[in-house]
Design an enzyme around this catalytic site. Sequence first.
Site, PDB file in Angstrom:
ATOM      1  N   GLU A 266       0.860  -1.192   0.000  1.00 60.80           N
ATOM      2  CA  GLU A 266       0.000   0.000   0.000  1.00 60.80           C
ATOM      3  C   GLU A 266       0.890   1.233   0.000  1.00 60.80           C
ATOM      4  OE1 GLU A 266      -4.158  -1.344   2.171  1.00 60.80           O
ATOM      5  OE2 GLU A 266      -2.548  -0.542   3.421  1.00 60.80           O
ATOM      6  N   HIS A 290      -4.975 -13.006   4.783  1.00 59.16           N
ATOM      7  CA  HIS A 290      -5.068 -12.819   3.336  1.00 59.16           C
ATOM      8  C   HIS A 290      -3.966 -13.567   2.578  1.00 59.16           C
ATOM      9  CE1 HIS A 290      -8.091 -10.062   4.323  1.00 59.16           C
ATOM     10  NE2 HIS A 290      -7.410  -8.930   4.328  1.00 59.16           N
TER      11      HIS A 290
END
Length: 531
Positions: A266, A290
């Site tokens: 990110e 995830h």
Amino acid sequence: MCRQKNQNRNPARQKRSGAVTGGWHCEKRDYLKNESFTKDNGNVPETGCLSIIVLGASGDLAKKKTFPALFNLYRQGFLQLNEVHIFGYARTKISDDELKNRIRGYLSSGNEGAVDVSKFLQLIKYVSGSYDAAEGFLALDKAITEHETSRNSSEGLSRRLFYLALPPSVYPQVCKMIKNYCTNKSDLGGWTRIVVEKPFGKDLASAEELSSQIGELFDEPQIYRIDHYLGKELVQNLLVLRFANRFFLPLWNRDNIDNVQIVFREDFGTEGRGGYFDEYGIIRDIIQNHLLQVLCLVAMEKPVSLKPEYIRDEKVKVLQSVVPIKDEEVVLGQYEGYRDDPTVPDNSNTPTFATMVLRIHNERWEGVPFILKAGKALNSRKAEIRVQFKDVPGDIFKCQKQGRNEFVIRLQPSEAIYMKLTVKQPGLDMSTAQSELDLSYRQRYQGVVIPEAYERLILDTIRGDQQHFVRRDELKAAWEIFTPLLHRIDNGEFKPIAYKPGSRGPVEADELLEKAGYVQTHGYIWIPPTL
């Protein structure tokens, strides 16, 4: 009973088929095909009154993710006006109209979609109440029952789906209230299911305690532990790519693959969520769930069939084959300025970046490093799987310095699947260069809207398909891998390295990749094709 009639003639369903000609006949063919597929995998299509209850309806998760996903399912014809009703439940004392006004701005209507939004909002009723007292849940049950009665549904034949858009700390008490006051009380049929969000615990002990508390109230087939990464289009494509394509079958092993990277990056920091993030950190927030779920799909053996339990069995085998993580194969980082957030403690040891090597002790993957990498405030935003193959033996073209073959699955943004390979440069000289075979979704599937992960997963819960949800033993095995490392970080025994926002992260992480065997390609950049 509340039954859907002439469902294939419904205009909304025709719209979903995308057929220009053929009308409902195309949709009927697709429906029957899907119905056959669903039955083959142990799930029989159901009809009847459906009540979807969003607990925590006034919170951010509900208005930004849950309600928009329900709206998109409604627009595509998966939620029928004559079957479904949606209930919001929270402590906030607001009216139906106030809740609808909060949600309205998050519903993407597109051109001429205002009518769809208005009709969808008519399906929503709000009930206010506490999460640990009977009064609110009795009122909720009364509202649901009134809906079922108005649809002439026999007692017990209704379907009730409870979506807990709530902090995990209140799961046990909320589940107890649902069990005592809001489930079907008859043996005539129907079901009650609950959806719980991550983070599901903070370590092995807390996750097991939470599982035990909920497991005392509901059977495992009723519990849907949601990990929205499993609903992403490219993640769902993994099993098809691996097991429906002949040329991958002989290559997908330690004889041909040198290393596997699973990356989440990110380009922004915590942005107002510092207090929440500091409680969990990047490993609990991204890697333990995830990225580990993606690893399972990359590494698992072929299941007997696509029945959810067979798939989840193979994922558990992968997790149980992961050997303990070595300290020298972990690099933690924390971006400079993270502690400036007033909600973050001045002495916080929470990592905002982590790179680690996981090793799978089995016949297929012995010796192949699986590199999991996640970080905030980096120089780019992307999530991808990068499978790097070994060098070509006997390199007569002397081109190994240009880079290795890689199979890359770009999960987000600009979804794509591409193979990096060496080709001859056009011209009279015998010179080589890195290029790619590219399937870019935006170019190949023009006009096709890729569904949001939450849409797919909510639809799976309605259908009773647990393939893309985390089973209890799978959750336990995942926490067993990371709990020792997490406890050392929590105790301050493992310190993160400072890195500058907008960088690649700590230099030590790149050094770890090099030690693990990853060979970086210099001079090659993948550029998404333009139309």
